[in-house]
Structures are given as C-alpha cells and as structure tokens.
Design a protein around this motif. Structure first.
Motif, PDB file in Angstrom:
ATOM      1  N   ALA A 143       0.818  -1.218   0.000  1.00  0.00           N
ATOM      2  CA  ALA A 143       0.000   0.000   0.000  1.00  0.00           C
ATOM      3  C   ALA A 143       0.850   1.266   0.000  1.00  0.00           C
ATOM      4  N   VAL A 144       2.170   1.117  -0.143  1.00  0.00           N
ATOM      5  CA  VAL A 144       3.058   2.277  -0.268  1.00  0.00           C
ATOM      6  C   VAL A 144       3.712   2.233  -1.658  1.00  0.00           C
ATOM      7  N   GLU A 145       4.619   1.296  -1.834  1.00  0.00           N
ATOM      8  CA  GLU A 145       5.251   1.127  -3.143  1.00  0.00           C
ATOM      9  C   GLU A 145       4.747  -0.109  -3.877  1.00  0.00           C
ATOM     10  N   THR A 146       4.141  -1.040  -3.123  1.00  0.00           N
ATOM     11  CA  THR A 146       3.608  -2.251  -3.741  1.00  0.00           C
ATOM     12  C   THR A 146       2.107  -2.341  -3.492  1.00  0.00           C
ATOM     13  N   TYR A 147       1.468  -3.288  -4.169  1.00  0.00           N
ATOM     14  CA  TYR A 147       0.015  -3.417  -4.093  1.00  0.00           C
ATOM     15  C   TYR A 147      -0.443  -3.678  -2.661  1.00  0.00           C
ATOM     16  N   GLY A 148      -1.468  -2.966  -2.240  1.00  0.00           N
ATOM     17  CA  GLY A 148      -1.954  -3.058  -0.868  1.00  0.00           C
ATOM     18  C   GLY A 148      -2.511  -4.415  -0.490  1.00  0.00           C
ATOM     19  N   GLY A 149      -2.963  -5.161  -1.484  1.00  0.00           N
ATOM     20  CA  GLY A 149      -3.522  -6.482  -1.214  1.00  0.00           C
ATOM     21  C   GLY A 149      -2.489  -7.587  -1.173  1.00  0.00           C
ATOM     22  N   GLY A 150      -1.204  -7.203  -1.178  1.00  0.00           N
ATOM     23  CA  GLY A 150      -0.143  -8.196  -1.109  1.00  0.00           C
ATOM     24  C   GLY A 150       0.332  -8.671  -2.462  1.00  0.00           C
ATOM     25  N   ARG A 151       1.369  -9.500  -2.429  1.00  0.00           N
ATOM     26  CA  ARG A 151       1.942 -10.060  -3.663  1.00  0.00           C
ATOM     27  C   ARG A 151       2.042 -11.574  -3.527  1.00  0.00           C
ATOM     28  N   TYR A 152       2.286 -12.223  -4.664  1.00  0.00           N
ATOM     29  CA  TYR A 152       2.330 -13.682  -4.701  1.00  0.00           C
ATOM     30  C   TYR A 152       3.695 -14.178  -5.153  1.00  0.00           C
ATOM     31  N   ILE A 153       4.017 -15.405  -4.734  1.00  0.00           N
ATOM     32  CA  ILE A 153       5.190 -16.130  -5.227  1.00  0.00           C
ATOM     33  C   ILE A 153       4.763 -17.567  -5.503  1.00  0.00           C
ATOM     34  N   ASN A 154       5.139 -18.075  -6.652  1.00  0.00           N
ATOM     35  CA  ASN A 154       4.932 -19.491  -6.946  1.00  0.00           C
ATOM     36  C   ASN A 154       6.174 -20.236  -6.454  1.00  0.00           C
ATOM     37  N   ALA A 155       6.027 -20.981  -5.383  1.00  0.00           N
ATOM     38  CA  ALA A 155       7.171 -21.666  -4.771  1.00  0.00           C
ATOM     39  C   ALA A 155       7.080 -23.163  -5.030  1.00  0.00           C
ATOM     40  N   ARG A 156       8.254 -23.763  -5.253  1.00  0.00           N
ATOM     41  CA  ARG A 156       8.294 -25.198  -5.530  1.00  0.00           C
ATOM     42  C   ARG A 156       9.299 -25.878  -4.611  1.00  0.00           C
ATOM     43  N   GLN A 157       8.849 -26.938  -3.964  1.00  0.00           N
ATOM     44  CA  GLN A 157       9.717 -27.716  -3.093  1.00  0.00           C
ATOM     45  C   GLN A 157      10.863 -28.304  -3.914  1.00  0.00           C
ATOM     46  N   ASP A 158      12.107 -28.095  -3.442  1.00  0.00           N
ATOM     47  CA  ASP A 158      13.254 -28.565  -4.208  1.00  0.00           C
ATOM     48  C   ASP A 158      14.143 -29.509  -3.406  1.00  0.00           C
ATOM     49  N   GLY A 159      13.636 -29.988  -2.291  1.00  0.00           N
ATOM     50  CA  GLY A 159      14.365 -30.941  -1.460  1.00  0.00           C
ATOM     51  C   GLY A 159      13.370 -31.658  -0.568  1.00  0.00           C
ATOM     52  N   LYS A 160      13.853 -32.639   0.168  1.00  0.00           N
ATOM     53  CA  LYS A 160      12.945 -33.393   1.024  1.00  0.00           C
ATOM     54  C   LYS A 160      12.248 -32.489   2.025  1.00  0.00           C
ATOM     55  N   ASN A 161      13.005 -31.569   2.616  1.00  0.00           N
ATOM     56  CA  ASN A 161      12.435 -30.650   3.606  1.00  0.00           C
ATOM     57  C   ASN A 161      12.837 -29.210   3.319  1.00  0.00           C
ATOM     58  N   SER A 162      13.003 -28.863   2.051  1.00  0.00           N
ATOM     59  CA  SER A 162      13.443 -27.506   1.727  1.00  0.00           C
ATOM     60  C   SER A 162      12.682 -26.945   0.534  1.00  0.00           C
ATOM     61  N   ILE A 163      12.618 -25.636   0.496  1.00  0.00           N
ATOM     62  CA  ILE A 163      11.946 -24.938  -0.595  1.00  0.00           C
ATOM     63  C   ILE A 163      12.648 -23.601  -0.800  1.00  0.00           C
ATOM     64  N   THR A 164      12.817 -23.206  -2.042  1.00  0.00           N
ATOM     65  CA  THR A 164      13.436 -21.915  -2.348  1.00  0.00           C
ATOM     66  C   THR A 164      12.351 -20.861  -2.521  1.00  0.00           C
ATOM     67  N   ILE A 165      12.525 -19.756  -1.818  1.00  0.00           N
ATOM     68  CA  ILE A 165      11.595 -18.625  -1.932  1.00  0.00           C
ATOM     69  C   ILE A 165      12.381 -17.462  -2.509  1.00  0.00           C
ATOM     70  N   ASP A 166      12.029 -17.060  -3.708  1.00  0.00           N
ATOM     71  CA  ASP A 166      12.725 -15.966  -4.382  1.00  0.00           C
ATOM     72  C   ASP A 166      11.798 -14.751  -4.434  1.00  0.00           C
ATOM     73  N   PHE A 167      12.033 -13.814  -3.533  1.00  0.00           N
ATOM     74  CA  PHE A 167      11.190 -12.621  -3.475  1.00  0.00           C
ATOM     75  C   PHE A 167      11.368 -11.727  -4.704  1.00  0.00           C
ATOM     76  N   ASN A 168      12.460 -11.904  -5.444  1.00  0.00           N
ATOM     77  CA  ASN A 168      12.622 -11.161  -6.696  1.00  0.00           C
ATOM     78  C   ASN A 168      11.545 -11.541  -7.714  1.00  0.00           C
TER      79      ASN A 168
END
Length: 205
Positions: A143-168
């Motif tokens: 609601a300042v520089e980005t959309y007030g309703g939030g943003r999305y990320i499509n995240a994919r599990q890449d290990g048995k107990n791990s996932i990469t989250i790329d905010f870019n």
C-alpha cells in the motif's frame, strides 16, 4: 589387484562426473539476473498482449511497462519446510468478498538479512503437483510502493524438507490491475513487519 584398480577407476569417474555436473549446473550471478529479466519480460508480454490478461482493451492501449525493484540475490532464500501435522482446509478471503479453499500445508522457516522469518505455505485443493505451493504475503511496502492487497510467489519444493523462496519473483495478483477480479488475500501469518524491496511494484493506472 586388477579388480581393485578397476573399482578405483570407476569411483574416480563417478566422482569426476558429479563434480563436473555440479560446476556446470551452478548458476552464476549473471545467469540469475538474466533469468529474472527474462521472466519480467514474459510477464510484461502476457499483461500487454495475452487475451487472458486482466487488463481491459482500453488499459492495454495505454500500458507501457511493469515497475520492478532492482534485482537483489540476497532476497532469494532457501527455507526449511516444517510440515503441519494436523493439516486443515482454510477458506481464504478474496478481494471480492468470496472465499477459496486451500490446504494449510507447512511452514517455511528462513533467515533474511540475518533475522529469522516464517511464512505459511498453502496449497490449492486442486493442485496436481504436490511440490507446488501458493505463497501470498504482504510487507511494510504494501500500500506504499507495492500493491496493498499483497503479492504472490509461486514456490516449488526442491528438497525433502526444503523450498526456495525468491522474493525477486514476487508478482501482483490480477486485482492489482483490474478490481473486477477476486484475488486471495495473504493469510494473517504472512503479514511481514519488514520491507521486501524486491519484485514487482504497484501498477500505476
């Protein structure tokens, strides 16, 4: 003796192959930036030209570009997945007042700028690939520089107990462009107090 020599040679070849594979698969900073820029170009073309774009025909005529923060690799994090033992189906509110059902799957725990953070990973009930997750979040830029309703990320599990989250790779929901769309709002667990100054900025109508 000969058998031992053959075994050693085979092991050496396997190890060398693994090392070469690792080196060739390692992503350089240049490759990473190029990948992000390519994805941004793909997003722009979809929004500008695709018939499924949330923009109206009138908006498309005036649409020139998407706004993004500079790319910062520090905001690509490897998170540890903590499975939720008693998973529940959550009715997530949408911007149009309706609701959608998602499975509360797990927590993603990670460090960002030296501080621990945690986000809730949801999964669409109809998701065929159980390694794919829906991550909706808001932060202090919302609601300042980005959309007030939030943003999305499509995240994919890449290990048995791990996932990469790329905010870019954070992108705007359709309702950021057109209020006629109903978009899932970030769950309360994903309202970050920190700023995430990467990814897509708000769409200036």
């Amino acid at each position: 003796m000969k058998n031992n020599t053959i075994i050693i040679l085979i092991i050496s070849v396997v190890v060398l192959t693994a090392v070469v594979y690792t080196l060739t698969e390692t992503e350089t900073p240049e490759d990473y930036i190029e990948k992000i820029e390519a994805e941004r170009e793909r997003q722009f073309k979809f929004i500008r030209f695709n018939y499924e774009s949330p923009l109206t025909d009138e908006q498309k005529l005036k649409f020139k570009k998407l706004e993004f923060y500079p790319i910062d690799p520090a905001y690509k994090v490897k998170a540890r997945m903590i499975l939720i033992e008693e998973r529940k189906v959550r009715e997530v509110p949408l911007t149009d007042g309706t609701k959608e059902k998602y499975l509360e799957h797990s927590w993603a725990e990670f460090e960002l700028n030296g501080k621990p953070e945690k986000l809730l990973l949801l999964q669409a009930i109809s998701e065929p690939d159980k390694r794919n997750f829906f991550l909706a979040f808001a932060d202090s830029t919302s609601a300042v520089e980005t959309y007030g309703g939030g943003r999305y990320i499509n995240a994919r599990q890449d290990g048995k107990n791990s996932i990469t989250i790329d905010f870019n790779m954070a992108y705007n929901p359709y309702c950021a462009y057109n209020p006629d769309y109903g978009c899932p709002l970030p769950p309360r667990e994903n309202l970050l107090e920190i700023a995430i100054p990467v990814g897509e900025k708000n769409y200036e109508k």
